[in-house]
Design an enzyme around this catalytic site. Structure first.
Site, mmCIF file in Angstrom:
data_model
loop_
_atom_site.group_PDB
_atom_site.id
_atom_site.type_symbol
_atom_site.label_atom_id
_atom_site.label_comp_id
_atom_site.label_asym_id
_atom_site.label_seq_id
_atom_site.Cartn_x
_atom_site.Cartn_y
_atom_site.Cartn_z
ATOM 1 N N SER A 147 6.324 -5.598 -0.892
ATOM 2 C CA SER A 147 6.551 -4.261 -0.348
ATOM 3 C C SER A 147 6.635 -4.287 1.165
ATOM 4 O O SER A 147 5.899 -5.026 1.834
ATOM 5 C CB SER A 147 5.413 -3.325 -0.772
ATOM 6 O OG SER A 147 5.474 -2.099 -0.068
ATOM 7 N N TYR A 162 -3.489 -0.706 -0.089
ATOM 8 C CA TYR A 162 -2.240 -1.193 -0.684
ATOM 9 C C TYR A 162 -1.478 -2.084 0.294
ATOM 10 O O TYR A 162 -1.001 -3.167 -0.079
ATOM 11 C CB TYR A 162 -1.391 0.004 -1.106
ATOM 12 C CG TYR A 162 -0.079 -0.360 -1.747
ATOM 13 C CD1 TYR A 162 -0.035 -0.850 -3.047
ATOM 14 C CD2 TYR A 162 1.123 -0.214 -1.056
ATOM 15 C CE1 TYR A 162 1.172 -1.186 -3.647
ATOM 16 C CE2 TYR A 162 2.327 -0.543 -1.647
ATOM 17 C CZ TYR A 162 2.353 -1.029 -2.944
ATOM 18 O OH TYR A 162 3.556 -1.363 -3.528
#
Length: 227
Positions: free
Chosen positions: A117, A130
């Protein structure tokens, strides 16, 4: 490039039923690959090695690991949230690589691609846990790449955001006016990258045409407006 540039390649994909998995399996198969679509959680520390052994010869490992991103403020993020996120996104990665690398090194050929990501590439509010996990993935991939390149194994990663997928951008989110305004404000492309576009790029990185890349992190974001 031939119409089926992945013909004869055996590709193992993790979490194949979520995130980019279904579309990725479809695109890779269309390009000639034999896809081993694994749907195990990989939380058991012994599971990755057992699954790799059962799969047999693997030319390419695609480590695509996903969970819904926690959105706690950093000051409120608990130890449980941190442990849960790293257990799903980070801990399986070295276990998978340790399991598959011996056969690749023996053949002096192979690829490992981490589907990560872009949250690891810039600060995002309410995404500290995250982003940290996704950053760990990229750091591991880059370091590993330098160790195994001399063995004929290429390790790379993509760092994606604003890519259409049901895990992070479900339809109910995409239809929200606030999200549509966010796309206009933050993404020069003005839309999400499609799953087919992203999967086709991943397929290219799996092909022999991409053998020259080692330790690279490729952003797939539709562009970002600098802030």
């Amino acid at each position: 490039m031939s119409h089926q540039p992945l013909a004869g390649k055996r590709i193992f994909i993790t979490h194949a039923d979520v995130f980019m998995g279904p579309t990725l399996c479809k695109v890779l198969t269309e390009q000639g690959a034999t896809v081993i679509a694994d749907t195990h959680s990989l939380l058991d520390k012994d599971e990755p090695a057992a699954l790799i052994e059962a799969a047999g010869d693997i030319d390419i490992l695609i480590a695509s690991l996903a969970i819904p991103a926690p959105t706690s403020l950093a000051i409120e993020a608990s130890d449980q949230e941190w442990a849960h996120t790293f257990a799903h996104l980070v801990d399986p990665l070295p276990r998978l690589c340790r399991a598959v690398l011996p056969q690749m090194i023996e053949r002096q050929a192979g690829k490992i691609l981490v589907v990560g990501s872009a949250s690891a590439l810039r600060g995002i509010k309410r995404a500290s846990t995250y982003s940290a996990a996704r950053g760990a993935q990229l750091a591991y991939a880059q370091s590993l790449a330098l160790e195994v390149a001399k063995e004929g194994v290429q390790v790379n990663a993509i760092a994606q955001n604003f890519v259409d997928n049901p895990t992070y951008f479900p339809q109910e989110v995409q239809q929200m006016p606030a999200f549509q305004e966010r796309l206009k404000r933050e993404v020069p492309l003005g839309r999400l990258v499609t799953m087919e576009e992203d999967s086709t790029f991943i397929a290219y990185l799996c092909s022999d045409a991409a053998n020259c890349f080692v330790g690279q992190v490729f952003p797939v974001c539709g562009g970002w407006v600098n802030r």
